[in-house]
Design a protein around this motif. Structure first.
Motif, PDB file in Angstrom:
ATOM      1  N   ILE A 127       2.361 104.246 -27.683  1.00 29.24           N
ATOM      2  CA  ILE A 127       1.060 104.231 -28.345  1.00 29.24           C
ATOM      3  C   ILE A 127       1.185 103.349 -29.581  1.00 29.24           C
ATOM      4  CG2 ILE A 127      -0.725 105.601 -29.485  1.00 29.24           C
ATOM      5  CD1 ILE A 127       0.401 108.051 -27.944  1.00 29.24           C
ATOM      6  N   ALA A 128       0.313 102.363 -29.706  1.00 32.72           N
ATOM      7  CA  ALA A 128       0.320 101.461 -30.854  1.00 32.72           C
ATOM      8  C   ALA A 128      -0.742 101.923 -31.856  1.00 32.72           C
ATOM      9  CB  ALA A 128       0.028 100.040 -30.412  1.00 32.72           C
ATOM     10  N   ILE A 129      -0.293 102.207 -33.086  1.00 34.92           N
ATOM     11  CA  ILE A 129      -1.205 102.646 -34.142  1.00 34.92           C
ATOM     12  C   ILE A 129      -1.077 101.668 -35.308  1.00 34.92           C
ATOM     13  CG2 ILE A 129      -1.829 104.508 -35.729  1.00 34.92           C
ATOM     14  CD1 ILE A 129      -0.479 106.471 -33.780  1.00 34.92           C
ATOM     15  N   PRO A 130      -2.180 101.020 -35.712  1.00 40.27           N
ATOM     16  CA  PRO A 130      -2.097 100.087 -36.837  1.00 40.27           C
ATOM     17  C   PRO A 130      -1.856 100.837 -38.144  1.00 40.27           C
ATOM     18  CG  PRO A 130      -4.380 100.348 -36.140  1.00 40.27           C
ATOM     19  CD  PRO A 130      -3.532 101.131 -35.176  1.00 40.27           C
ATOM     20  N   VAL A 131      -0.875 100.373 -38.916  1.00 36.07           N
ATOM     21  CA  VAL A 131      -0.542 101.024 -40.189  1.00 36.07           C
ATOM     22  C   VAL A 131      -0.473  99.993 -41.309  1.00 36.07           C
ATOM     23  CG1 VAL A 131       0.625 103.031 -39.178  1.00 36.07           C
ATOM     24  CG2 VAL A 131       1.942 100.984 -39.678  1.00 36.07           C
ATOM     25  N   MET A 177       0.119 105.017 -43.675  1.00 37.10           N
ATOM     26  CA  MET A 177      -1.262 105.405 -43.395  1.00 37.10           C
ATOM     27  C   MET A 177      -1.795 104.478 -42.312  1.00 37.10           C
ATOM     28  SD  MET A 177      -2.274 107.835 -45.562  1.00 37.10           S
ATOM     29  CE  MET A 177      -4.045 107.711 -45.720  1.00 37.10           C
ATOM     30  N   SER A 178      -2.682 105.020 -41.463  1.00 36.61           N
ATOM     31  CA  SER A 178      -3.353 104.151 -40.500  1.00 36.61           C
ATOM     32  C   SER A 178      -4.196 103.157 -41.296  1.00 36.61           C
ATOM     33  CB  SER A 178      -4.226 104.971 -39.555  1.00 36.61           C
ATOM     34  OG  SER A 178      -5.307 105.567 -40.251  1.00 36.61           O
ATOM     35  N   THR A 179      -4.496 102.052 -40.701  1.00 38.73           N
ATOM     36  CA  THR A 179      -5.319 101.055 -41.362  1.00 38.73           C
ATOM     37  C   THR A 179      -6.575 100.820 -40.541  1.00 38.73           C
ATOM     38  OG1 THR A 179      -5.274  98.882 -42.440  1.00 38.73           O
ATOM     39  CG2 THR A 179      -4.200  99.039 -40.304  1.00 38.73           C
ATOM     40  N   LYS A 180      -7.614 100.348 -41.193  1.00 38.74           N
ATOM     41  CA  LYS A 180      -8.912 100.230 -40.540  1.00 38.74           C
ATOM     42  C   LYS A 180      -9.038  99.021 -39.615  1.00 38.74           C
ATOM     43  CE  LYS A 180     -11.351 102.499 -44.304  1.00 38.74           C
ATOM     44  NZ  LYS A 180     -12.428 102.372 -45.285  1.00 38.74           N
ATOM     45  N   LEU A 210      -4.720 102.463 -30.691  1.00 39.67           N
ATOM     46  CA  LEU A 210      -5.750 103.119 -31.483  1.00 39.67           C
ATOM     47  C   LEU A 210      -6.310 102.112 -32.471  1.00 39.67           C
ATOM     48  CD1 LEU A 210      -4.204 105.473 -30.228  1.00 39.67           C
ATOM     49  CD2 LEU A 210      -4.316 106.640 -32.414  1.00 39.67           C
ATOM     50  N   TYR A 211      -7.539 102.337 -32.908  1.00 40.57           N
ATOM     51  CA  TYR A 211      -8.137 101.429 -33.875  1.00 40.57           C
ATOM     52  C   TYR A 211      -9.232 102.132 -34.673  1.00 40.57           C
ATOM     53  CZ  TYR A 211     -12.434 101.088 -31.173  1.00 40.57           C
ATOM     54  OH  TYR A 211     -13.616 101.388 -30.550  1.00 40.57           O
ATOM     55  N   GLY A 212      -9.571 101.530 -35.813  1.00 40.64           N
ATOM     56  CA  GLY A 212     -10.715 101.956 -36.607  1.00 40.64           C
ATOM     57  C   GLY A 212     -11.848 100.959 -36.426  1.00 40.64           C
ATOM     58  N   PHE A 213     -11.539  99.675 -36.635  1.00 38.95           N
ATOM     59  CA  PHE A 213     -12.481  98.586 -36.420  1.00 38.95           C
ATOM     60  C   PHE A 213     -11.834  97.591 -35.477  1.00 38.95           C
ATOM     61  CE2 PHE A 213     -13.818 100.313 -40.491  1.00 38.95           C
ATOM     62  CZ  PHE A 213     -15.204 100.349 -40.346  1.00 38.95           C
ATOM     63  N   LEU A 214     -12.591  97.166 -34.471  1.00 36.39           N
ATOM     64  CA  LEU A 214     -12.054  96.280 -33.437  1.00 36.39           C
ATOM     65  C   LEU A 214     -13.188  95.456 -32.861  1.00 36.39           C
ATOM     66  CD1 LEU A 214      -9.593  95.595 -31.510  1.00 36.39           C
ATOM     67  CD2 LEU A 214     -10.482  97.384 -30.018  1.00 36.39           C
ATOM     68  N   THR A 228      -9.009 105.984 -42.859  1.00 31.02           N
ATOM     69  CA  THR A 228      -7.557 105.969 -42.726  1.00 31.02           C
ATOM     70  C   THR A 228      -7.026 107.396 -42.766  1.00 31.02           C
ATOM     71  OG1 THR A 228      -7.207 105.758 -45.097  1.00 31.02           O
ATOM     72  CG2 THR A 228      -7.391 103.717 -43.837  1.00 31.02           C
ATOM     73  N   MET A 229      -5.815 107.565 -42.268  1.00 31.69           N
ATOM     74  CA  MET A 229      -5.179 108.885 -42.294  1.00 31.69           C
ATOM     75  C   MET A 229      -3.666 108.693 -42.252  1.00 31.69           C
ATOM     76  SD  MET A 229      -5.836 110.295 -38.380  1.00 31.69           S
ATOM     77  CE  MET A 229      -7.584 109.960 -38.390  1.00 31.69           C
ATOM     78  N   PRO A 230      -2.920 109.704 -42.702  1.00 30.02           N
ATOM     79  CA  PRO A 230      -1.459 109.603 -42.600  1.00 30.02           C
ATOM     80  C   PRO A 230      -1.039 109.404 -41.142  1.00 30.02           C
ATOM     81  CG  PRO A 230      -2.092 111.471 -43.972  1.00 30.02           C
ATOM     82  CD  PRO A 230      -3.352 110.954 -43.324  1.00 30.02           C
ATOM     83  N   LEU A 231       0.010 108.629 -40.943  1.00 35.90           N
ATOM     84  CA  LEU A 231       0.478 108.341 -39.592  1.00 35.90           C
ATOM     85  C   LEU A 231       0.756 109.613 -38.811  1.00 35.90           C
ATOM     86  CD1 LEU A 231       1.387 106.463 -37.343  1.00 35.90           C
ATOM     87  CD2 LEU A 231       3.608 106.288 -38.500  1.00 35.90           C
TER      88      LEU A 231
END
Length: 131
Positions: free
Chosen positions: A2-6, A14-17, A62-66, A88-91
């Motif tokens: 799973i790829a999570i932008p940080v 933290m995750s990034t938007k 995962l993403y916030g803005f894409l 954003t949220m903690p990883l």
């Protein structure tokens, strides 16, 4: 994986938007919840970021803005895409959320509801044709 932008590769990530502008990605092994943070070699370009994640063996992202360009690259490449939300949220929380299966699975059928490039102009700026 799973790829999570940080936002960073140290401290408490933290995750990034913004997906394409993420400087790093946490690559999470779902079974063990262990992760490795890698530099985003496509940083600044959503299409290059999507292709980089394909090269790294991501099965989900995962993403916030894409924007729709990187979205279609990932879907065509077999990556499942999930909307993490615009905050954003903690990883650790992002990993928990991803594994809880409560995220929206974004598909070509519902993409218009969940894709937002997050730019000031409200339009994708990756330079692709969005095919």
């Amino acid at each position: 994986m799973i790829a999570i932008p940080v936002e960073s590769d140290n401290g408490t990530p933290m995750s990034t938007k913004l997906f394409g502008n993420a400087k790093f990605f946490a690559m999470v092994e779902p079974k063990s919840k262990e992760y490795t943070i890698i530099a985003n070699e496509g940083c600044g370009n959503g299409i290059q970021t999507a292709n980089y994640l394909l090269e790294q063996g991501a099965s989900s992202a995962l993403y916030g803005f894409l924007g729709d360009g990187p979205f279609h690259v990932m879907v065509r490449g077999g990556i499942n895409v999930y909307w993490l939300g615009k905050e954003t949220m903690p990883l650790d929380k992002a990993i928990e959320t991803a594994l809880s299966e409560s995220l929206v699975h974004v598909t070509t059928e519902n993409a218009a509801l969940y894709l937002d490039p997050g730019t000031a102009a409200g339009a994708c700026e990756c330079g692709c044709t969005h095919d």
